[in-house]
Design a protein around this motif. Structure first.
Motif, short mmCIF file in Angstrom:
data_model
loop_
_atom_site.label_atom_id
_atom_site.label_comp_id
_atom_site.label_asym_id
_atom_site.label_seq_id
_atom_site.Cartn_x
_atom_site.Cartn_y
_atom_site.Cartn_z
N ARG A 1 -35.92 74.69 79.32
CA ARG A 1 -34.84 74.72 77.85
C ARG A 1 -35.57 74.60 76.91
O ARG A 1 -35.26 75.04 75.51
N LEU A 2 -36.52 73.94 76.63
CA LEU A 2 -37.28 73.73 75.35
C LEU A 2 -37.96 75.10 75.10
O LEU A 2 -37.94 75.63 73.96
N GLN A 3 -38.50 75.99 76.00
CA GLN A 3 -39.01 77.34 75.90
C GLN A 3 -38.04 78.26 75.32
O GLN A 3 -38.03 79.22 74.20
N GLN A 4 -36.83 78.00 75.88
CA GLN A 4 -35.79 79.02 75.74
C GLN A 4 -35.24 78.67 74.22
O GLN A 4 -35.04 79.56 73.64
N GLN A 5 -35.22 77.63 73.70
CA GLN A 5 -34.42 77.31 72.52
C GLN A 5 -35.68 77.18 71.22
O GLN A 5 -35.20 76.90 70.19
N ALA A 6 -36.93 77.09 71.57
CA ALA A 6 -37.87 77.05 70.66
C ALA A 6 -37.73 78.18 69.45
O ALA A 6 -37.96 77.49 68.42
N ALA A 7 -37.48 79.32 69.71
CA ALA A 7 -37.41 80.35 69.24
C ALA A 7 -36.52 80.09 67.67
O ALA A 7 -36.71 80.41 66.55
N ALA A 8 -35.43 79.65 68.34
CA ALA A 8 -34.24 79.24 67.30
C ALA A 8 -34.67 78.21 66.20
O ALA A 8 -34.01 78.32 65.26
N HIS A 9 -35.48 77.67 66.72
CA HIS A 9 -35.88 76.49 65.54
C HIS A 9 -37.27 76.82 64.90
O HIS A 9 -37.97 76.17 64.16
N GLY A 10 -37.73 78.38 65.06
CA GLY A 10 -38.80 78.67 64.39
C GLY A 10 -40.03 78.30 65.04
O GLY A 10 -40.95 78.23 64.21
N ILE A 11 -40.17 77.80 66.27
CA ILE A 11 -41.38 77.25 66.98
C ILE A 11 -41.96 78.48 68.00
O ILE A 11 -41.15 78.94 68.76
N ALA A 12 -43.06 78.81 67.90
CA ALA A 12 -43.63 79.73 68.71
C ALA A 12 -44.08 78.92 70.13
O ALA A 12 -44.95 78.22 70.23
N LEU A 13 -43.22 79.35 71.09
CA LEU A 13 -43.78 78.61 72.37
C LEU A 13 -43.47 79.41 73.73
O LEU A 13 -42.24 79.85 74.00
N ASP A 14 -44.52 79.94 74.26
CA ASP A 14 -44.50 81.04 75.21
C ASP A 14 -44.54 80.14 76.71
O ASP A 14 -45.19 79.02 76.53
N ILE A 15 -43.94 80.40 77.60
CA ILE A 15 -44.03 79.59 78.96
C ILE A 15 -45.48 79.49 79.25
O ILE A 15 -45.80 78.41 79.92
N ALA A 16 -46.39 80.34 78.96
CA ALA A 16 -47.88 80.25 79.30
C ALA A 16 -48.51 79.21 78.35
O ALA A 16 -49.67 78.76 78.82
N ASP A 17 -47.75 78.52 77.59
CA ASP A 17 -48.46 77.50 76.70
C ASP A 17 -47.91 76.20 77.13
O ASP A 17 -48.22 74.90 76.44
N ILE A 18 -46.93 76.07 78.19
CA ILE A 18 -46.52 74.89 78.64
C ILE A 18 -47.28 74.44 79.85
O ILE A 18 -47.42 75.00 80.79
N TRP A 19 -47.83 73.29 80.06
CA TRP A 19 -48.65 72.69 80.99
C TRP A 19 -47.87 71.64 81.73
O TRP A 19 -47.63 70.42 80.77
N LEU A 20 -47.86 71.26 82.82
CA LEU A 20 -47.12 70.25 83.46
C LEU A 20 -48.07 69.47 84.37
O LEU A 20 -49.21 70.01 84.94
N SER A 21 -48.20 68.18 84.03
CA SER A 21 -49.39 67.17 84.47
C SER A 21 -48.92 66.83 85.96
O SER A 21 -47.69 66.90 86.27
#
Length: 477
Positions: free
Chosen positions: A24-44
């Motif tokens: 959800r963060l990745q999907q809504q980031a663009a609407a807030h002007g934040i460049a966030l691609d799924i490749a930039d998300i890491w899960l611990s």
């Protein structure tokens, strides 16, 4: 492009704990002007359920894992849940104190969801018989060493939080910390064997005050006067940290958990945090969160459905966590001493407001550390609370403040060659000034150590003399 790392909490064994939040963060980031691609998300995926693993072990392994990311900008943002907050904060301290050992990767935004920054009252249950049985049933260990850190008043959490309170403001060097926490338990997850899971003033696992980093360090110690029985108050306030109550959210669970259910308000708030780029915008967001929290506090009546019976009424007053450490001037722990809060003038422990004390818990490894969970509203005094459904019905009558508040310490040893005397806070000071709503106060109570002349004497008598029963003599200045 923002690299975002998620860090889970204690006892997690599956990445499903993150739920739909990353997506959800990745999907809504663009609407807030934040460049966030799924490749930039890491899960611990870190191990907290092995009894041999310590917090320093997790810090070391986290630092190693970050080096493998090969970040282009050498910076990242982080979202943590529960015990994940302390893990990353410990890494930040280690990175600052040992720069030659830890990586130089820069953390720009630390967004902590329901962090156990000052621990959790549930940690003792996790270490107890029920916790061990559950761990055995699940085929894992309870994670004893991490739970030791998470216990209220642990020496490790005390050290980290003192470092934060007395340290520099991270926003000054553009490192931004945020605390987001739910404001009530999920009643459907209530454990009848453990009332902490339904405790008001918490999200069912972590108390609101224990999550908030807007904390105080208070010291009650002998001042410049020679009086042994009067303790003066010295107060230090932590750097301001953005703090947001997520209304209706709980610690976990698919129904109202702050992370797994990923309510829209959690996603929107995280994106508001990620948009902060300088100290000015950070201060503006702190102000906005404070206003939103005040609006939430004003709407504090919750009705819990109880089948065919009348609903239970919960009044969500702001609570305070007071963690008290009892020592003397030499640093020795005062075991067996009685710590009492007092009210009014002259100070009297019997005059404290009715119902102000919600819980008390001693640390198992440090018996001289006691955590007191207090109703801040009852200490401050409050207007009549009316039933929103019927203004003529009173849920709670008006309550008066019983200020000034103070403290009294009754040590176990009141005589002998080395001992401690009864002491209390100065009548001119009010301990309430050190206690904030939804906040934690670390209180050091330091008694003078009274050493008498009989401990060491010189003599010129040549005749043999037995001093197995020495004359105590006066107190050494």
């Amino acid at each position: 492009m923002t690299t975002l790392v998620f860090v889970h909490g204690w006892s997690v064994t599956h990445t499903s704990t993150y739920g739909a939040l990353p997506q959800r963060l990745q999907q809504q980031a663009a609407a807030h002007g934040i460049a966030l691609d799924i490749a930039d998300i890491w899960l611990s995926e870190y191990v907290s359920f092995d009894d041999a693993v310590t917090m320093p072990d997790l810090v070391r392994a986290f630092d190693h894992a970050l080096r493998d990311l090969h970040l282009v900008s050498a910076s990242f943002a982080c979202i943590t849940h529960s015990a994940g907050g302390p893990v990353v904060r410990e890494w930040l301290r280690a990175q600052r104190e040992r720069p030659g050992v830890h990586s130089t990767i820069r953390l720009t935004h630390l967004m902590m969801l329901a962090p156990a920054n000052f621990g959790s009252a549930l940690a003792q249950l996790g270490k107890g018989v029920l916790g061990r049985l559950k761990a055995w049933w699940d085929g894992i260990e309870p994670g004893q060493r991490v739970l030791d850190w998470l216990e209220l008043g642990s020496a490790e959490s005390w050290s980290l939080n003192l470092d934060h309170i007395h340290g520099e403001d991270p926003a000054g060097y553009e490192q931004f910390l945020f605390v987001l926490t739910g404001d009530r338990p999920d009643r459907g997850l209530y454990d009848h064997a453990n009332s902490y899971t339904g405790e008001d003033g918490s999200d069912g696992v972590v108390r609101i005050a224990a999550a908030n980093l807007n904390a105080h360090h208070a010291v009650l110690a002998r001042g410049t006067s020679a009086a042994y029985d009067t303790l003066s108050l010295h107060l230090t306030k932590a750097p301001r940290t953005a703090f947001k109550l997520i209304a209706g959210a709980s610690h976990s669970g698919t129904a109202q958990g702050i992370m797994a259910a990923a309510p829209h308000v959690t996603v929107d708030t995280l994106l508001r945090c990620l948009r902060v780029t300088d100290a000015g915008r950070y201060a503006q967001l702190c102000d906005a969160f404070e206003q939103e929290n005040a609006e939430r506090d004003a709407d504090k009546i919750e009705r819990e459905k109880v089948g065919p019976f009348p609903a239970r009424v919960h009044i969500h007053d702001p609570r305070s966590l007071l963690i008290v450490r009892l020592t003397d001037e030499s640093g020795e722990a005062l075991i067996g001493s009685r710590f009492l809060l007092t009210a009014g003038a002259p100070a009297n422990p019997d005059w404290m407001p009715q119902g102000f004390m919600l819980d008390r818990q001693a640390n198992r490894r440090s018996a001289n550390v006691i955590s007191l969970f207090l109703n801040h509203t009852l200490l401050a005094g409050d207007q009549r609370v009316a039933d929103p459904a019927s203004s003529r019905r009173t849920l709670r009558p008006a309550t008066d403040a019983h200020r000034p508040y103070g403290a009294m310490l009754q040590p176990a040893d009141l005589s002998e060659l080395v001992h401690h005397a009864l002491a209390r806070s100065a009548a001119s000071q009010d301990l309430f000034d050190a206690i904030g709503p939804h906040q934690t106060t670390l209180l050091d109570v330091v008694l003078p150590r009274l050493v008498h002349e009989g401990v060491f004497r010189l003599t010129q008598k040549r005749a043999p003399e037995d001093f197995s029963n020495p004359v105590i003599g006066a107190v050494i200045p």
